[in-house]
Scaffold this active site. Structure first.
Site, PDB file in Angstrom:
ATOM      1  N   CYS A  85     116.374  61.229  29.901  1.00  0.00           N
ATOM      2  CA  CYS A  85     115.000  61.724  30.073  1.00  0.00           C
ATOM      3  C   CYS A  85     114.143  60.718  30.814  1.00  0.00           C
ATOM      4  O   CYS A  85     113.305  61.078  31.638  1.00  0.00           O
ATOM      5  CB  CYS A  85     114.393  62.066  28.708  1.00  0.00           C
ATOM      6  SG  CYS A  85     114.506  60.762  27.481  1.00  0.00           S
ATOM      7  N   CYS A 127     117.890  61.595  18.968  1.00  0.00           N
ATOM      8  CA  CYS A 127     118.156  60.878  20.228  1.00  0.00           C
ATOM      9  C   CYS A 127     119.405  60.006  20.126  1.00  0.00           C
ATOM     10  O   CYS A 127     119.545  59.220  19.194  1.00  0.00           O
ATOM     11  CB  CYS A 127     116.950  60.030  20.589  1.00  0.00           C
ATOM     12  SG  CYS A 127     117.178  59.034  22.056  1.00  0.00           S
ATOM     13  N   CYS A 152     118.916  66.998  28.222  1.00  0.00           N
ATOM     14  CA  CYS A 152     119.091  66.163  27.030  1.00  0.00           C
ATOM     15  C   CYS A 152     120.329  66.635  26.275  1.00  0.00           C
ATOM     16  O   CYS A 152     120.400  67.784  25.857  1.00  0.00           O
ATOM     17  CB  CYS A 152     117.872  66.219  26.115  1.00  0.00           C
ATOM     18  SG  CYS A 152     118.184  65.366  24.559  1.00  0.00           S
ATOM     19  N   THR A 190     133.281  48.298  33.369  1.00  0.00           N
ATOM     20  CA  THR A 190     133.431  47.284  32.323  1.00  0.00           C
ATOM     21  C   THR A 190     133.879  45.937  32.889  1.00  0.00           C
ATOM     22  O   THR A 190     133.337  44.891  32.517  1.00  0.00           O
ATOM     23  CB  THR A 190     134.439  47.773  31.260  1.00  0.00           C
ATOM     24  OG1 THR A 190     134.002  49.043  30.767  1.00  0.00           O
ATOM     25  CG2 THR A 190     134.530  46.797  30.122  1.00  0.00           C
ATOM     26  N   SER A 240     131.987  54.944  26.388  1.00  0.00           N
ATOM     27  CA  SER A 240     132.565  54.858  27.725  1.00  0.00           C
ATOM     28  C   SER A 240     133.860  55.648  27.707  1.00  0.00           C
ATOM     29  O   SER A 240     134.313  56.062  26.651  1.00  0.00           O
ATOM     30  CB  SER A 240     132.823  53.387  28.072  1.00  0.00           C
ATOM     31  OG  SER A 240     133.317  53.273  29.379  1.00  0.00           O
ATOM     32  N   CYS A 247     120.728  57.929  25.344  1.00  0.00           N
ATOM     33  CA  CYS A 247     121.432  57.974  26.638  1.00  0.00           C
ATOM     34  C   CYS A 247     120.512  57.640  27.797  1.00  0.00           C
ATOM     35  O   CYS A 247     120.971  57.285  28.855  1.00  0.00           O
ATOM     36  CB  CYS A 247     122.098  59.336  26.844  1.00  0.00           C
ATOM     37  SG  CYS A 247     120.962  60.665  27.308  1.00  0.00           S
ATOM     38  N   ARG A 260     125.845  59.015  27.341  1.00  0.00           N
ATOM     39  CA  ARG A 260     125.189  57.804  27.848  1.00  0.00           C
ATOM     40  C   ARG A 260     125.033  57.944  29.354  1.00  0.00           C
ATOM     41  O   ARG A 260     125.919  58.498  30.017  1.00  0.00           O
ATOM     42  CB  ARG A 260     126.079  56.579  27.526  1.00  0.00           C
ATOM     43  CG  ARG A 260     125.476  55.239  27.876  1.00  0.00           C
ATOM     44  CD  ARG A 260     124.346  54.886  26.931  1.00  0.00           C
ATOM     45  NE  ARG A 260     123.855  53.520  27.136  1.00  0.00           N
ATOM     46  CZ  ARG A 260     122.803  53.240  27.920  1.00  0.00           C
ATOM     47  NH1 ARG A 260     122.174  54.174  28.571  1.00  0.00           N
ATOM     48  NH2 ARG A 260     122.394  51.983  28.035  1.00  0.00           N
TER      49      ARG A 260
END
Lengths: 545, 249
Positions: free
Chosen positions: A520, A514, A490, A337, A56, A517, A301
């Site tokens: 895709c 990977c 990606c 958050t 974050s 996130c 993310r």
């Protein structure tokens, strides 16, 4: 039914050790202590440790932390840098204009943190209260009672080879049964997705719309470090029809967190969020913050941007959704958050009450949404609901609307709708190609050297966790019509087209790269890519993102 | 027969470490730590010996800060019966660890002391050898096969240019190489059960052992960046370059 799995009973199982899941677990134990009750709470986390998959910005409001753990300072919570200076810049290619900071974006009293570190600390607090946390185990399957209510979850099997056969290391997953299961998977949770379908939780909501956030952590020379400085930008390098912007935060210890968010409703299939981020760093207003420093971490993310009108139904028999898997994020404030934690608290209170009644297993904690509607959070989310969708009219349209919306204090008598991100792509011929500059290896980098810094690893011999529903579509539609956008959106170089030179292009999936996130799963134009959890412990190992 | 297995908590193998700005060492702040992979092989081997009915008890020991308890819990989840933590926040070098192991061996009286051939953080490859010397026990390092029968251990060692088979009388020290076995996963049920297994914490300060470092780190630097390769036209050009530029042939 499988009989090779062991099962264990808990009062509550939480899926995901992020801010919402840990807050819920802590609150449940606090309530149990207050009421002198025994309550077993178990948290499953797919990352190899708590915080390993957390990424974050982050500038956070402490209001919920203040309520949950009032003495967080004394307990050593990793909130070390108060935001002291806010700047909002509009970037053009060569220059920038400082804009007035919109009211939602004032960060006075907020802290610049590593959310990963905060989660690690929350995990310690939870364990001290008796919460059992099991990192390295991914909840791979929702379990149901015969009456259709949620019974709990099962962790994935370990030691299944690429070809689907069991290896010598095979170990079956484990069933965790609970009276209530809290799904706190974060944006685009893979189990949440199945729950949406099973319980038709989205039938009264607008489609969810998402963004992808890509972030780097830099260590910069002390002379150019300004602890507490918060900068947000809009404009260049994105064109005005694409929603997005950047953040740049000066943390403690000469660290700078820098990142770029692109709305996944973008329409140009040639766009690469990763490359946009890389070239953004070369802007004359940004470059001086990083120059001479070294990049120490990288990750990405997705985040839910749909807000109020995209919220699904939050409860179903036997379980609830909290945090970003439900979609609690205040877009104009660019914060989620505090809301994720708040939803965890309110859900925990409702579940605690429900568990005090007899026969609580498989019941629906309807008190949770009812209470949530009475908190500040519901109002906060309601009042900003039209900002994000107004950017469908482009940057200027969005600005104009947002100004109006601010004047109305968010109480406009209408609610704008969203469209599904994956339906927004133009074909490769309808959109202009984008020519991205080559990385210089100092300020800008290629994808693979970036993924390297995310410490990503997956056990090599396992079933690919990125499944194509129809393998032929990758070429027949994605390649032919959209020039394989997955190779660009990606951020980890998972998708690659090989064999183009021989005239037989093929999609190669490098699943071991990977970073989880989920872009895709969101953006694939025909929703042909299904993101499932790999073996537990796989994925990035973010140190402090 | 009792087996003692020594495990070390090290930086996780997935982590790309980076040198601190002052060159005093590697930055460990917020970095994921886990069990030295070679020690995992050692635990697996001990547990297999127990499952085969050869060993009766597997005790696992680690030396270091409180957080080493996590590493020990992992070992317990793989199948060790109980754990000992020699607790200290001080820097421990191989000799200090060997002394601690000697003290624990004298108390626990195991027939076998097994550990990884080296730790992936400092790559010292010394602790096993030093412990054997201090204890006066025979040692077999770099083991790729271990059989125990009739008070004797037969070990196949990975040596330069091949395999060496040696026999040792017990008690003995064995250090493990990569090919010895492939460790099992610590399963969730076993991790849950491991929480209830005994873990004894003993402060190193109370052991009366001198653990003061004997080696001083002058500086730590990153390896030089690898420069890009070039394509050569033919074998002759390659040979010429190897001879004249690289000077390796």
């Amino acid at each position: 039914m499988r009989n090779d799995r062991e099962a264990m009973e808990f009062d509550v199982v939480v899926v995901g050790a992020g801010p919402s899941g840990l807050s819920a677990a802590i609150r449940l134990k606090q309530q149990a202590q207050k009421n002198n009750r025994e309550l077993s709470v178990c948290v499953l986390e797919k990352g190899s440790e708590v915080g390993a998959h957390i990424l974050s910005g982050a500038v956070i409001e402490t209001r919920v932390l203040d309520e949950l753990i009032p003495d967080w300072k004394a307990k050593g919570a990793p909130l070390e840098t108060m935001a002291t200076k806010d700047k909002v810049l509009f970037l053009t290619e060569k220059s920038h204009i400082r804009m007035p900071t919109p009211p939602q974006m004032h960060n006075k009293g907020n802290y610049i943190v590593s959310l990963g570190r905060l989660c690690r600390w929350l995990g310690e607090q939870a364990e001290a209260l008796g919460v059992e946390i099991y990192p390295g185990f991914a909840a791979a399957e929702v379990l149901y009672h015969e009456d259709g209510s949620v019974k709990g979850v099962a962790t994935g099997d370990m030691g299944i080879a690429k070809d689907g056969e069991q290896t010598a290391q095979f170990q079956p997953g484990m069933e965790l049964h609970a009276k209530q299961t809290i799904f706190a998977e974060g944006c685009r949770g893979s189990l949440t997705k199945t729950l949406f379908e099973k319980f038709d939780l989205r039938k009264d909501s607008e489609p969810q719309t998402y963004g992808i956030g890509i972030k780097e952590l830099w260590e910069v020379p002390p002379a150019q470090h300004q602890q507490g400085l918060v900068i947000h930008t809009i404009g260049w390098p994105l064109s005005t029809d694409t929603y997005g912007g950047s953040f740049l935060y000066h943390l403690e210890n000469n660290l700078v967190a820098i990142g770029f968010v692109v709305g996944l409703d973008y329409s140009n299939p040639w766009l690469s969020p990763y490359e946009e981020f890389q070239r953004y760093k070369t802007h004359p207003a940004i470059r001086p913050h990083l120059e001479g420093g070294r990049r120490i971490s990288y990750g990405a993310r997705s985040l839910a941007e749909g807000g109020f009108q995209s919220l699904p139904k939050l409860t179903f028999p036997g379980g609830v959704l909290i945090g970003d898997t439900a979609g609690f994020l205040n877009v104009p404030k660019i914060k989620g958050t505090h809301m994720a934690m708040q939803s965890g608290l309110v859900a925990a209170d409702a579940i605690h009450q429900l568990l005090a009644t007899e026969q609580s297993a498989g019941k629906e904690a309807t008190q949770y949404p009812d209470s949530l509607k009475k908190t500040w959070m519901w109002n906060e989310l309601y009042r900003v609901r039209n900002v994000r969708p107004s950017f469908r009219w482009g940057l200027w349209g969005g600005f104009a609307y947002s100004a109006l919306d601010t004047a109305l204090m968010g109480y406009a008598p209408w609610t704008l709708s969203h469209h599904e991100d994956h339906s927004q792509l133009k074909t490769k011929d309808q959109a202009h190609k984008i020519d991205y500059p080559k990385p210089d290896g100092k300020l800008t980098f290629d994808r693979l050297s970036s993924v390297y810094l995310s410490n990503t690893n997956h056990e090599e011999n396992q079933r690919c966790h990125l499944q194509l529903k129809d393998a032929a579509v990758a070429i027949a539609i994605n390649y032919t019509r959209y020039a394989s956008p997955e190779t660009r959106y990606c951020p980890a170089g998972v998708y690659e087209i090989v064999g183009e030179e021989t005239g037989a292009p093929k999609l190669q999936i490098n699943a071991q790269n990977c970073v989880h996130c989920k872009t895709c799963d969101i953006k694939d134009p025909t929703q042909n890519i299904n993101w499932q959890v790999p073996e537990g412990g796989g994925g990035p190992n973010y140190p402090a993102m | 027969m009792k087996i003692l297995v020594a495990v070390k908590r090290v930086v996780d193998f997935n982590v790309k470490v980076r040198v601190k700005a002052d060159q005093s060492g590697v930055d460990l702040a917020n970095v994921k730590m886990s069990m030295n992979p070679f020690d995992e092989i050692a635990i697996e081997e001990a547990v297999r010996l127990k499952e085969a009915g050869i060993a009766t008890e597997v005790v696992v020991i680690s030396a270091g800060p409180t957080q080493c308890q996590e590493t020990l819990r992992t070992a317990l989840a793989i199948g060790a019966d109980r754990a000992i933590l020699a607790e200290t926040d001080a820097e421990l070098q191989p000799l200090a660890v060997a002394k601690i192991l000697k003290a624990v061996c004298e108390k626990e009286q195991p027939q076998l002391l097994i550990m990884g051939k080296q730790a992936i953080d400092d790559d010292s490859n010394q602790t096993g050898q030093m412990a054997a010397a201090l204890l006066g026990w025979p040692q077999a390092t770099f083991a790729s096969k271990l059989t125990v029968a009739n008070g004797e251990a037969t070990v196949i060692r990975e040596v330069d240019g091949g395999l060496e088979t040696i026999a040792l009388t017990l008690p003995a020290v064995v250090t493990t190489d990569l090919r010895l076995n492939e460790p099992r996963y610590a399963t969730l049920p076993n991790i849950m059960k491991a929480k209830k297994k005994p873990l004894d914490v003993q402060p190193v300060a109370a052991m009366g052992i001198d653990v003061a470092p004997r080696l001083k780190t002058l500086k730590v630097t990153e390896p030089p960046k690898r420069s890009g390769g070039i394509k050569v036209a033919d074998v002759a050009a390659l040979v010429a370059k190897l001879k004249n530029e690289a000077k390796v042939i």
